[in-house]
Structures are given as structure tokens and as C-alpha cells.
Design a protein around this motif. Structure first.
Motif, mmCIF file in Angstrom:
data_model
loop_
_atom_site.group_PDB
_atom_site.id
_atom_site.type_symbol
_atom_site.label_atom_id
_atom_site.label_comp_id
_atom_site.label_asym_id
_atom_site.label_seq_id
_atom_site.Cartn_x
_atom_site.Cartn_y
_atom_site.Cartn_z
ATOM 1 N N PRO A 1 3.199 -21.991 -4.825
ATOM 2 C CA PRO A 1 1.902 -21.746 -4.195
ATOM 3 C C PRO A 1 1.958 -21.159 -2.781
ATOM 4 N N ASP A 2 3.162 -21.006 -2.216
ATOM 5 C CA ASP A 2 3.243 -20.311 -0.931
ATOM 6 C C ASP A 2 3.064 -18.813 -1.167
ATOM 7 N N PRO A 3 2.356 -18.115 -0.277
ATOM 8 C CA PRO A 3 2.048 -16.707 -0.509
ATOM 9 C C PRO A 3 3.153 -15.729 -0.144
ATOM 10 N N ASP A 4 4.232 -16.202 0.440
ATOM 11 C CA ASP A 4 5.249 -15.287 0.956
ATOM 12 C C ASP A 4 5.949 -14.537 -0.177
ATOM 13 N N THR A 5 6.375 -13.335 0.101
ATOM 14 C CA THR A 5 7.175 -12.530 -0.818
ATOM 15 C C THR A 5 7.978 -11.524 -0.008
ATOM 16 N N ALA A 6 9.153 -11.173 -0.515
ATOM 17 C CA ALA A 6 10.019 -10.243 0.208
ATOM 18 C C ALA A 6 9.884 -8.819 -0.293
ATOM 19 N N GLU A 7 9.080 -8.594 -1.347
ATOM 20 C CA GLU A 7 9.141 -7.299 -2.031
ATOM 21 C C GLU A 7 8.509 -6.147 -1.252
ATOM 22 N N TRP A 8 7.836 -6.412 -0.119
ATOM 23 C CA TRP A 8 7.243 -5.328 0.652
ATOM 24 C C TRP A 8 7.968 -5.068 1.963
ATOM 25 N N LEU A 9 9.071 -5.758 2.208
ATOM 26 C CA LEU A 9 9.783 -5.611 3.468
ATOM 27 C C LEU A 9 10.655 -4.355 3.473
ATOM 28 N N CYS A 10 10.665 -3.657 4.590
ATOM 29 C CA CYS A 10 11.505 -2.466 4.717
ATOM 30 C C CYS A 10 12.971 -2.801 4.490
ATOM 31 N N SER B 1 5.533 -15.184 8.495
ATOM 32 C CA SER B 1 6.668 -16.061 8.188
ATOM 33 C C SER B 1 6.935 -17.090 9.282
ATOM 34 N N SER B 2 6.365 -16.870 10.480
ATOM 35 C CA SER B 2 6.580 -17.809 11.579
ATOM 36 C C SER B 2 5.286 -18.442 12.079
ATOM 37 N N GLN B 3 4.172 -18.179 11.408
ATOM 38 C CA GLN B 3 2.891 -18.734 11.849
ATOM 39 C C GLN B 3 2.715 -20.155 11.312
ATOM 40 N N MET B 4 2.550 -21.093 12.207
ATOM 41 C CA MET B 4 2.394 -22.500 11.834
ATOM 42 C C MET B 4 0.930 -22.882 11.625
ATOM 43 N N ASP B 5 0.038 -22.171 12.285
ATOM 44 C CA ASP B 5 -1.395 -22.441 12.135
ATOM 45 C C ASP B 5 -1.848 -21.868 10.789
ATOM 46 N N PRO B 6 -2.300 -22.720 9.852
ATOM 47 C CA PRO B 6 -2.661 -22.216 8.523
ATOM 48 C C PRO B 6 -3.803 -21.210 8.535
ATOM 49 N N LEU B 7 -4.728 -21.353 9.471
ATOM 50 C CA LEU B 7 -5.844 -20.418 9.529
ATOM 51 C C LEU B 7 -5.389 -19.046 10.021
ATOM 52 N N LYS B 8 -4.465 -19.038 10.993
ATOM 53 C CA LYS B 8 -3.931 -17.760 11.463
ATOM 54 C C LYS B 8 -3.116 -17.086 10.366
ATOM 55 N N ARG B 9 -2.352 -17.886 9.634
ATOM 56 C CA ARG B 9 -1.553 -17.319 8.547
ATOM 57 C C ARG B 9 -2.462 -16.790 7.432
ATOM 58 N N GLN B 10 -3.519 -17.516 7.154
ATOM 59 C CA GLN B 10 -4.477 -17.042 6.155
ATOM 60 C C GLN B 10 -5.087 -15.710 6.584
ATOM 61 N N ALA B 11 -5.446 -15.603 7.848
ATOM 62 C CA ALA B 11 -6.026 -14.352 8.358
ATOM 63 C C ALA B 11 -5.024 -13.206 8.253
ATOM 64 N N THR B 12 -3.752 -13.492 8.505
ATOM 65 C CA THR B 12 -2.722 -12.454 8.398
ATOM 66 C C THR B 12 -2.598 -11.979 6.955
ATOM 67 N N PHE B 13 -2.604 -12.918 6.018
ATOM 68 C CA PHE B 13 -2.494 -12.517 4.614
ATOM 69 C C PHE B 13 -3.733 -11.781 4.130
ATOM 70 N N GLN B 14 -4.871 -12.142 4.638
ATOM 71 C CA GLN B 14 -6.064 -11.392 4.248
ATOM 72 C C GLN B 14 -5.988 -9.955 4.764
ATOM 73 N N GLU B 15 -5.385 -9.773 5.934
ATOM 74 C CA GLU B 15 -5.158 -8.409 6.427
ATOM 75 C C GLU B 15 -4.136 -7.687 5.554
ATOM 76 N N ILE B 16 -3.107 -8.400 5.124
ATOM 77 C CA ILE B 16 -2.114 -7.825 4.210
ATOM 78 C C ILE B 16 -2.784 -7.355 2.926
ATOM 79 N N THR B 17 -3.645 -8.187 2.354
ATOM 80 C CA THR B 17 -4.294 -7.805 1.091
ATOM 81 C C THR B 17 -5.216 -6.610 1.284
ATOM 82 N N ARG B 18 -5.882 -6.522 2.427
ATOM 83 C CA ARG B 18 -6.729 -5.349 2.689
ATOM 84 C C ARG B 18 -5.892 -4.081 2.767
#
Length: 269
Positions: free
Chosen positions: A180-189, A219-236
Motif C-alpha cells: 500500500p505504499d505509493p513509492d515506485t522506482a520505475e520513473w527514476l532517471c 521518499s524523504s517526506q515524513m509529513d503524510p499530507l505533504k507526501r500526499q500532495a507530492t504524489f498528487q502532483e506526480i499523478t498530474r
């Protein structure tokens, strides 16, 4: 529940998997047309995924919008690309891919818009390929189809896998983040496979500095809301640029009889 029939209730449970179409985006090795987001957007608009889901899944699933569908990590305002072949043709025209010789296939600078599309050998995936090929031909894109045994298709760079070594312009399979963690390595340069990096998982060979920085940030964000916002930007970013085109959400379906009680169904194993 998604369906009730003959005394059974059908439940869909999600484990993060979504069937999708990847684009090989390595310059200059990849097809030049796919370097243009307008061409990738046209491909998304040129394939009727909603009807495919109705016909082949009896509407028990739907086109995937992102690789994080059914989680808190996807921007909830995003919607699947609709089927709009007229708009698709307009985007291809604007990108300079036109049929200059009247053979039904668009071209530019002497290069035909012919793409190789591969996946594993399965009846369902072959059905996707055939419909995709027919509908893309209608907007002037020729699709050549290929299928492979699973072990060959998913072989790594060292073993000559057709995906890992960039032999395909388009490739399809079902994938999930570290659910259930959203992280993935498949988009990293740094994960682009090569002779020096045979185990690299970025088979699309995409190196978008903005996307790479976002994945490193989360990968280093401890605040779940900040990490959620980052992933929402990733999905956009992935959705808007059509770095990946969702074909369908890939849940596990459970048929449950009336005697089963007090059980919470899960697709996570």
C-alpha cells in the motif's frame, strides 16, 4: 459489491494493480513521434478504453486514470482521457504528423508514424491490441503487434528482454507501486537500464527532471499530507503528459455466497 446474481455477491478488491500502456521515450533511440506529448495525448484520445471495458469486463471495471487509482495518492480531479478521435487528429496535425503521400499513415520528415506494440501472449491482451490497432489506424497511426512468453517479455536488459532493451515503442502490462505504499522506482532517471545498469526498472527510459525530483522528494517526506500532495502532483504530471496510459483498473473479483460472514476481503497478499 459490484454485482449480485444467483445468490452470489461479487466484490472488487484493489491491490494497487492497474493495466497500462507504457511509451518508450529514450531520445534518440525511441520513435521521434513519441517525444511529443501531443502525439501521446492523441494516442490516448484515439483509443476507446471505456467501450473495451464494457465489452470485455461487463462494466465490472473501468479505464484506469493513473497508476495509483483507488488510493489517496492520486489527484481526485483527474479523469481518464476520453475517446475523441477528432481531437486526436487535430493534435497530430498540430504536431506536424500528416499523411503526405496518401498511404493512410501519417509521416514527418520522411519518418512514418509506425509503432511496435508488444505485450504478453494472452487472449485478453491480444483483444486490446487488435482494437487499439484498428482505432489508431483510423487516425493515421500504424500499429504493428507483437506478443511474447512471459519470461521473455519480462526479461531484464542483461537477458535481452524486448521491453528492457527498448525493442518496443509501446508495451503493456499490469503493475503496481509498493502497495500500500505509493513509492515506485520505475520513473527514476537512475533506473534506466543499460549495459552498466542491467537491472534498471525504468523500462520507458523516461528522464523527466521534474518528475525525478518529485519522486526523490516524496521518499524523504515524513509529513503524510505533504507526501500526499507530492504524489498528487506526480499523478498530474504523468497523466497530463501521457507518460503512461491506463487501460483498466485491475482488481481481484470475489464471488461471495450468503453463508460467508464477518470476513474482510483483501487483494493484498
Amino acid at each position: 459489491p459490484v454485482l449480485q446474481e444467483a445468490g452470489l455477491t461479487l466484490f472488487a478488491t484493489y491491490s494497487g494493480y492497474n493495466e497500462g500502456l507504457f511509451f518508450y521515450l529514450a531520445p534518440p533511440k525511441g520513435h521521434p513521434a513519441l517525444q511529443d506529448a501531443r502525439v501521446r495525448q492523441a494516442i490516448a484520445l484515439g483509443f476507446d478504453r471505456a467501450t473495451f471495458c464494457e465489452q470485455h469486463f461487463y462494466s465490472l471495471t473501468q479505464p484506469a486514470t493513473t497508476g495509483w487509482d483507488n488510493t489517496i495518492w492520486v489527484d481526485p480531479t483527474l479523469k481518464p482521457w476520453p475517446y475523441d478521435p477528432d481531437r486526436a487528429q487535430g493534435l497530430l496535425d498540430a504536431a506536424g504528423w500528416t499523411d503526405t503521400d496518401g498511404d493512410g499513415v501519417r509521416d514527418k520528415d520522411g519518418i512514418a508514424l509506425v509503432l511496435n506494440y508488444g505485450t504478453t501472449a494472452s487472449e485478453l491482451r491480444h483483444a486490446v491490441q487488435v482494437q487499439f490497432q484498428e482505432q489508431l489506424a483510423a487516425i493515421g497511426v500504424q500499429i504493428n503487434l507483437q506478443s511474447y512468453p512471459d519470461d521473455l517479455f519480462f526479461a531484464d536488459f542483461a537477458n535481452g528482454g524486448p521491453v528492457a532493451t527498448g525493442q518496443l515503442d509501446l508495451f503493456e502490462y499490469s503493475n503496481a507501486p509498493r502497495f500500500p505504499d505509493p513509492d515506485t522506482a520505475e520513473w527514476l532517471c537512475a533506473e534506466i537500464p543499460s549495459a552498466e545498469n542491467v537491472g534498471g526498472r525504468n523500462w520507458a527510459a523516461l528522464c523527466d527532471p521534474t518528475l525525478d525530483a518529485l519522486f526523490k522528494a516524496q521518499s524523504s517526506q515524513m509529513d503524510p499530507l505533504k507526501r500526499q500532495a507530492t504524489f498528487q502532483e506526480i499523478t498530474r504530471l504523468i497523466h497530463g503528459n501521457v507518460y503512461w496510459l491506463g487501460l483498466w483498473q485491475d482488481p481481484d473479483l470475489w464471488a461471495v455466497g450468503p453463508r460467508l460472514r464477518n470476513v474482510q476481503l483483501s487483494a493484498v497478499t
